[in-house]
Design an enzyme around this catalytic site. Structure first.
Site, mmCIF file in Angstrom:
data_model
loop_
_atom_site.group_PDB
_atom_site.id
_atom_site.type_symbol
_atom_site.label_atom_id
_atom_site.label_comp_id
_atom_site.label_asym_id
_atom_site.label_seq_id
_atom_site.Cartn_x
_atom_site.Cartn_y
_atom_site.Cartn_z
ATOM 1 N N GLY A 45 15.811 36.438 72.497
ATOM 2 C CA GLY A 45 15.135 36.596 73.784
ATOM 3 C C GLY A 45 13.778 35.929 73.854
ATOM 4 N N SER A 46 12.940 36.139 72.841
ATOM 5 C CA SER A 46 11.631 35.478 72.838
ATOM 6 C C SER A 46 11.786 33.984 72.600
ATOM 7 C CB SER A 46 10.713 36.109 71.785
ATOM 8 O OG SER A 46 11.308 36.077 70.500
ATOM 9 N N ASP B 170 19.061 35.081 63.524
ATOM 10 C CA ASP B 170 19.337 35.867 64.728
ATOM 11 C C ASP B 170 20.763 35.580 65.194
ATOM 12 O OD1 ASP B 170 19.325 37.214 67.197
ATOM 13 O OD2 ASP B 170 17.220 36.736 67.525
ATOM 14 N N HIS C 114 15.873 40.560 72.142
ATOM 15 C CA HIS C 114 17.131 41.300 72.013
ATOM 16 C C HIS C 114 16.855 42.791 71.893
ATOM 17 C CE1 HIS C 114 16.777 42.040 67.608
ATOM 18 N NE2 HIS C 114 17.782 42.866 67.793
ATOM 19 N N CYS D 13 10.281 40.819 70.639
ATOM 20 C CA CYS D 13 11.692 40.666 70.317
ATOM 21 C C CYS D 13 12.511 40.932 71.569
ATOM 22 C CB CYS D 13 12.099 41.619 69.203
ATOM 23 S SG CYS D 13 13.852 41.480 68.821
#
Length: 332
Positions: A253-254, A248, A89, A87
């Protein structure tokens, strides 16, 4: 039972960091710890993530003892469905949190925080100025395009083209215009329905594999994009719908890592070029391909993704013995 937490958000996406109240987790690899928490302590995830303390789209982080040499801390990620492998974030938030809480020695102008996630070691670089932590960027595990230019007949939507890419978790990537959607015009619910339909179909019909571990080989969700994959100074928008139709608020981020891997593999972005990625909520991450590498048989990249996290609160949670609803429930 009392659980204490620190709440943060990165680009609008919440992160509830557990600071006390969990029982000790047995020693082992990070994936063994993930399995133990899933099998024996899942009632605590529901208490923290579900209503009445959380909500359908809440996200959490449980810090555990690292197993990898050189890791400063290790983390298990929690959401409405269970436990993810990566993850971004959360990494941005945990990088700042680790500096602020003294989990690593503070250094200016950059403090490095090595964070062990179920997908592997993630290196966060935290900007520090006048003793205060600020923006964070990270380099994650090797990311790669797993399946390119695939097509499928999707009930209600017709013929849909997509890629599947790995950025610490596997995502389907698809242009939202194929579903008759456009950012700024359609409801979030419309994007969720389309993304969920594609995810569900691919989970049933499309087999994934990962060169490191079979536990990583599952489709985490679908990212619908604006189709602007070639490098530009203009921001590209996307929405990530993951786990059990969770949305989200950040650019993911991923997910940005996976998009960068796909974009690079298809010639859309070169090493060192920085692209801006914008979420459904309007928040932004930077993303660049730092270098190329290999992931088993796959040509892969190491991506660098950056953003900012902020504190939103601290809390102490309890549950009374006869409070059945207080153990956690979800409405959608």
């Amino acid at each position: 039972m009392t659980l204490t937490v620190v709440d943060m958000h990165t680009g609008g996406e919440p992160l509830r960091i557990v600071t006390s109240g969990y029982p000790d987790i047995p020693k082992g690899t990070i994936r063994e710890k993930r399995a133990y928490v899933r099998d024996h302590l899942d009632h605590l995830r529901k208490l923290l993530i579900f209503e009445p303390r959380g909500h359908y789209d809440m996200y959490g982080a449980l810090l555990v003892e690292p197993d990898l040499p050189g890791a400063d801390l290790a983390v298990l990620f929690m959401h409405n469905e269970g436990y993810s492998t990566m993850c971004g974030h959360a990494i941005v938030a945990l990088g700042r949190y680790a500096v602020d809480e003294g989990l690593v020695a503070k250094q200016e102008p950059i403090t490095i925080v090595n964070i062990e996630a179920p997908c592997g070691l993630v290196v966060a670089s935290v900007e520090v100025r006048d003793g205060k932590a600020g923006a964070v960027s990270f380099e994650s595990v090797p990311a790669f395009l797993f399946a390119r230019d695939q097509r499928i007949d999707l009930t209600g939507y017709g013929r849909i083209g997509f890629d599947i890419a790995y950025g610490g978790a596997f995502y389907a990537l698809a242009d939202c215009h194929q579903f008759g959607l456009e950012f700024g015009h359609n409801r979030v619910r419309d994007f969720v329905d389309a993304a969920t339909a594609l995810t569900d179909r691919l989970k049933a019909d499309f087999r994934l594999s990962h060169p490191d571990h079979s536990d990583l080989a599952f489709l985490y969700g679908t990212i619908l994009t604006d189709g602007k994959d070639d490098f530009s100074g203009e921001a590209t928008r996307n929405i990530c719908v993951f786990a059990d139709a969770e949305v989200d608020r950040s650019p993911t981020g991923s997910g940005v890592t996976a998009r960068l891997a796909a974009m690079h593999a298809k010639g859309g972005i070169a090493i060192g070029q920085t692209r801006t990625f914008e979420s459904i909520a309007g928040s932004r991450f930077s993303g660049a391909v730092a270098r190329t590498t290999k992931a088993g048989p796959h040509e892969a990249v190491i991506a660098r993704v950056g953003g900012r996290a902020y504190y939103s609160g601290r809390a102490e949670f309890i549950v009374e013995a006869d409070d059945e609803l207080g153990r956690g429930f979800l409405l959608r």
